[in-house]
Design a protein around this motif. Structure first.
Motif, mmCIF file in Angstrom:
data_model
loop_
_atom_site.group_PDB
_atom_site.id
_atom_site.type_symbol
_atom_site.label_atom_id
_atom_site.label_comp_id
_atom_site.label_asym_id
_atom_site.label_seq_id
_atom_site.Cartn_x
_atom_site.Cartn_y
_atom_site.Cartn_z
ATOM 1 N N VAL A 91 0.861 -1.185 0.000
ATOM 2 C CA VAL A 91 0.000 0.000 0.000
ATOM 3 C C VAL A 91 0.896 1.233 0.000
ATOM 4 O O VAL A 91 1.776 1.368 0.841
ATOM 5 C CB VAL A 91 -0.917 -0.007 1.239
ATOM 6 C CG1 VAL A 91 -1.803 1.223 1.254
ATOM 7 C CG2 VAL A 91 -1.745 -1.277 1.273
ATOM 8 N N PRO A 92 0.660 2.183 -0.934
ATOM 9 C CA PRO A 92 1.526 3.377 -1.014
ATOM 10 C C PRO A 92 1.155 4.411 0.053
ATOM 11 O O PRO A 92 0.492 5.400 -0.228
ATOM 12 C CB PRO A 92 1.257 3.901 -2.420
ATOM 13 C CG PRO A 92 -0.119 3.414 -2.749
ATOM 14 C CD PRO A 92 -0.296 2.118 -2.026
ATOM 15 N N TYR A 93 1.574 4.155 1.292
ATOM 16 C CA TYR A 93 1.264 5.075 2.393
ATOM 17 C C TYR A 93 1.936 6.439 2.191
ATOM 18 O O TYR A 93 1.406 7.460 2.602
ATOM 19 C CB TYR A 93 1.699 4.476 3.740
ATOM 20 C CG TYR A 93 0.852 3.306 4.168
ATOM 21 C CD1 TYR A 93 -0.491 3.474 4.451
ATOM 22 C CD2 TYR A 93 1.402 2.035 4.291
ATOM 23 C CE1 TYR A 93 -1.276 2.409 4.849
ATOM 24 C CE2 TYR A 93 0.623 0.963 4.683
ATOM 25 C CZ TYR A 93 -0.715 1.142 4.965
ATOM 26 O OH TYR A 93 -1.480 0.102 5.347
ATOM 27 N N GLY A 94 3.088 6.455 1.560
ATOM 28 C CA GLY A 94 3.793 7.724 1.320
ATOM 29 C C GLY A 94 2.976 8.642 0.423
ATOM 30 O O GLY A 94 2.847 9.838 0.671
ATOM 31 N N LYS A 95 2.391 8.071 -0.643
ATOM 32 C CA LYS A 95 1.570 8.883 -1.552
ATOM 33 C C LYS A 95 0.329 9.391 -0.828
ATOM 34 O O LYS A 95 -0.068 10.541 -0.998
ATOM 35 C CB LYS A 95 1.144 8.048 -2.756
ATOM 36 C CG LYS A 95 2.263 7.745 -3.713
ATOM 37 C CD LYS A 95 1.751 6.928 -4.880
ATOM 38 C CE LYS A 95 2.892 6.525 -5.803
ATOM 39 N NZ LYS A 95 2.425 5.669 -6.908
ATOM 40 N N TYR A 96 -0.269 8.519 -0.018
ATOM 41 C CA TYR A 96 -1.448 8.942 0.728
ATOM 42 C C TYR A 96 -1.105 10.064 1.707
ATOM 43 O O TYR A 96 -1.877 11.005 1.887
ATOM 44 C CB TYR A 96 -2.054 7.770 1.490
ATOM 45 C CG TYR A 96 -2.681 6.712 0.606
ATOM 46 C CD1 TYR A 96 -3.188 7.022 -0.650
ATOM 47 C CD2 TYR A 96 -2.772 5.398 1.035
ATOM 48 C CE1 TYR A 96 -3.756 6.051 -1.455
ATOM 49 C CE2 TYR A 96 -3.343 4.416 0.233
ATOM 50 C CZ TYR A 96 -3.836 4.750 -1.014
ATOM 51 O OH TYR A 96 -4.400 3.803 -1.800
ATOM 52 N N ALA A 97 0.030 9.989 2.315
ATOM 53 C CA ALA A 97 0.456 11.024 3.260
ATOM 54 C C ALA A 97 0.674 12.356 2.551
ATOM 55 O O ALA A 97 0.279 13.413 3.047
ATOM 56 C CB ALA A 97 1.723 10.586 3.984
#
Length: 169
Positions: free
Chosen positions: A44-50
């Motif tokens: 899951v791309p948590y960095g992009k979501y952040a």
């Protein structure tokens, strides 16, 4: 065993099916290989979501700040409009008072009642006639006793020049 095909029932026992042991195993292996390849779930791309969440928060914060500034400017505008209204009413009051003070009837009434003045009678008017003509007397000459006549031409020119300079300044 029966199977439904196009809304008609067919008995599968009527049709012989040849099964090969190896083919069935191969199909199972292939299916197993596909499953083992997908066994690891996608990250899951948590960095992009952040980053997206931070951008949305920044935009929302900017909008709230601009609305706060707009409210402050509107409040200042209302205060200044109120002050303009008060100053215009003060101006109207002062203009009315000025008109009253320059009114001839008010001035005459003030002179009579407050200052105790009375109008002059025709008998109190004195006229002065000057038959000798117009003549100019310098204040310095009258104080000094008429010493102007004995002064030289150069002294008179210097005095005239200084008088012209005083006039120009």
């Amino acid at each position: 065993m029966s199977r439904y095909n196009d809304s008609s029932a067919v008995k599968l026992e009527r049709f012989p099916v040849e099964r090969v042991q190896g083919q069935e195993d191969q199909q199972l292996e292939v299916l197993e290989n596909r499953r083992t390849g997908r066994a690891r779930p996608a990250a899951v791309p948590y960095g992009k979501y952040a980053v997206i969440l931070a951008c949305v928060f920044a935009v929302a914060l900017g909008i709230v700040a601009s609305y706060m500034r707009l409210a402050a400017v509107n409040l200042e505008n209302a205060r200044l409009r109120q002050q303009i209204t008060e100053l215009k009413s003060d101006e109207n009051a002062l203009n009315a008072k000025k008109e009253q003070l320059y009114n001839l009837a008010y001035v005459e009434d003030y002179a009579r009642n407050v200052l105790g003045m009375v109008k002059m009678d025709k008998s109190q008017v004195h006229y002065v006639e000057m038959d000798s003509g117009d003549r100019m007397v310098l204040a310095e000459a009258s104080v000094s006793g008429g010493g102007e006549q004995g002064a030289s031409l150069l002294d008179r020119l210097a005095k005239t020049f200084s008088t012209v300079l005083e006039y120009l300044n």
